[in-house]
Design a protein around this motif. Sequence first.
Motif, PDB file in Angstrom:
ATOM      1  N   UNK A   1       0.796  -1.220   0.000  1.00 26.63           N
ATOM      2  CA  UNK A   1       0.000   0.000   0.000  1.00 26.63           C
ATOM      3  C   UNK A   1       0.832   1.275   0.000  1.00 26.63           C
ATOM      4  N   UNK A   2       2.057   1.239   0.497  1.00 28.25           N
ATOM      5  CA  UNK A   2       2.892   2.447   0.530  1.00 28.25           C
ATOM      6  C   UNK A   2       4.333   2.039   0.212  1.00 28.25           C
TER       7      UNK A   2
ATOM      8  N   UNK B   1       6.907  11.101   4.576  1.00 27.86           N
ATOM      9  CA  UNK B   1       5.726  11.664   3.924  1.00 27.86           C
ATOM     10  C   UNK B   1       5.099  10.700   2.926  1.00 27.86           C
ATOM     11  N   UNK B   2       5.728   9.575   2.692  1.00 29.50           N
ATOM     12  CA  UNK B   2       5.237   8.604   1.713  1.00 29.50           C
ATOM     13  C   UNK B   2       4.761   7.300   2.364  1.00 29.50           C
TER      14      UNK B   2
ATOM     15  N   UNK C   1      18.851   6.007   7.994  1.00 25.77           N
ATOM     16  CA  UNK C   1      18.184   7.192   8.528  1.00 25.77           C
ATOM     17  C   UNK C   1      17.800   8.164   7.411  1.00 25.77           C
ATOM     18  N   UNK C   2      18.618   8.254   6.384  1.00 31.07           N
ATOM     19  CA  UNK C   2      18.291   9.113   5.241  1.00 31.07           C
ATOM     20  C   UNK C   2      17.036   8.603   4.539  1.00 31.07           C
ATOM     21  N   UNK C   3      16.945   7.285   4.355  1.00 24.57           N
ATOM     22  CA  UNK C   3      15.754   6.685   3.738  1.00 24.57           C
ATOM     23  C   UNK C   3      14.526   6.931   4.607  1.00 24.57           C
TER      24      UNK C   3
ATOM     25  N   UNK D   1       9.319   4.569  -5.443  1.00 26.74           N
ATOM     26  CA  UNK D   1       9.965   5.358  -6.481  1.00 26.74           C
ATOM     27  C   UNK D   1      10.165   6.803  -6.081  1.00 26.74           C
ATOM     28  N   UNK D   2       9.146   7.391  -5.444  1.00 24.26           N
ATOM     29  CA  UNK D   2       9.254   8.781  -5.015  1.00 24.26           C
ATOM     30  C   UNK D   2      10.322   8.947  -3.945  1.00 24.26           C
ATOM     31  N   UNK D   3      10.460   7.956  -3.073  1.00 22.24           N
ATOM     32  CA  UNK D   3      11.483   8.020  -2.022  1.00 22.24           C
ATOM     33  C   UNK D   3      12.875   7.933  -2.635  1.00 22.24           C
TER      34      UNK D   3
END
Length: 464
Positions: free
Chosen positions: A57-58, A239-240, A231-233, A175-177
Amino acid sequence: MPTIQQDTHRNTASLQQEIDAAGGPLGLLRGGRSGTFPFPIAPEFTNWRDEQTAWRESAALMDLSHHMTDLVVQGPDVIPLLSHVGANGFKGFGAMKAKQLIAVGPDGNMIGDAILFGIGENHVRIVGRAPALNWVQFNAEKHGYDVTIRRDERTVQNKQGRELYRLQLQGPTAGAIYEKVNGGPLPEIPFFHMGKFNVGKYEVTALNHRMSGFPGYEFFGPYEEFEDVRDTILEAGAEHGLRQVGGRAYASVATESGWIANTLPAYYSSAETQEFREWQSSRSFEATLQLGGSFVGETIEDYYLTPYDLGYNRMIRFDHDFIGREALERIQHQPHKKKVWIKWQPSEAARIVESYTLPGDQRHKYLEMPAAFYTGSQFDRVEDVDGNLIGFAMLTSYTANVRGWISLAVVDEDQAIEGREVNVVWGEPKGATKNPQVESHTVTKVRGVISDRPFTEGTQGSGA
């Protein structure tokens, strides 16, 4: 001769000696010590139900750094060695490419599978469970291939610490991440190829493959960069809908995705594999592996499966000589088993849970959630409605994406019919076992239906 930089099986008794002392391979494995395969990360970061639904779902972030061993093989004979051991074809394989290694014994039965990462020219990392990796190392030593071999053991056996971290980020919003942490669009990476992009200030190497049916990558780098990369991920994914996946949810991934990871390696009995058994240690994966489930075979061979049974037909190539080629050619057109999912009737799981309130041995085998398997290699009987054995349930899990229980199984081809009613026999033979982790219980039959996929139409993204 190969150079072995880490020798993990010398100066102990052999696997063969363990088998002899136990009165045979069945005695050894039924009394095995391994328990379930460990995923040594936090069991849950939030809750396993939402962690499961995140990969559909996300987005879900999975830490694969700890439970698999890496066998690092380098040298001019890398491809000849892999071709000798692998039933796959190796034309075109090389740097920045990947392949699922299919290793079989001389009788054509599965030893195991693993992922080959082509790191560079004549340089691969073979990543996975121990059987296929051990088989590669044994054959490198036996046949004197010009390679060096280094083992980067899984965390529970690794006092030095891992060389690499390995993360997997997949799901509809992945993909957005990726674009956010890379600072722009990612390079085009074909399926089962590798490429490089950035996670913040760090460059990572990524493999394009899918676990959940949604696009994503498995990526890795030096372990000392792990925390900053993770942590960067996590910051970019907030927000995703990104969730970290803990060990409980991760244990159920294979059941959903259709990968039968817990086959029994087929080198416990034949004369052709005795040299391996004498080479392998009494402390090894093979010597401590625990065999369980409701199926009781008369011989160890009753538990062996071929790559055809597991759906690997399309990967086999008879364009080179490899261990087991003649056997696979001989049986390729014979009837085989077929991999299917069995969807449990919802009331059956409820009936098992209700039995825990009953006195004595009237209770049924405990049904762990989400992953219900409790041994290193599990074979539960699958029967037709008349009680005839038609196959084995290998992995059983509850999944919030299906909203129910499913078993990943292999059944006779002529029985692998969508919607056919079957029974999964749940529990140990006679309700008892030598394994102290298994309580006394009453065996029961669970009603279900065969399906060729775990999800019905329209469930993608809904979890309904």
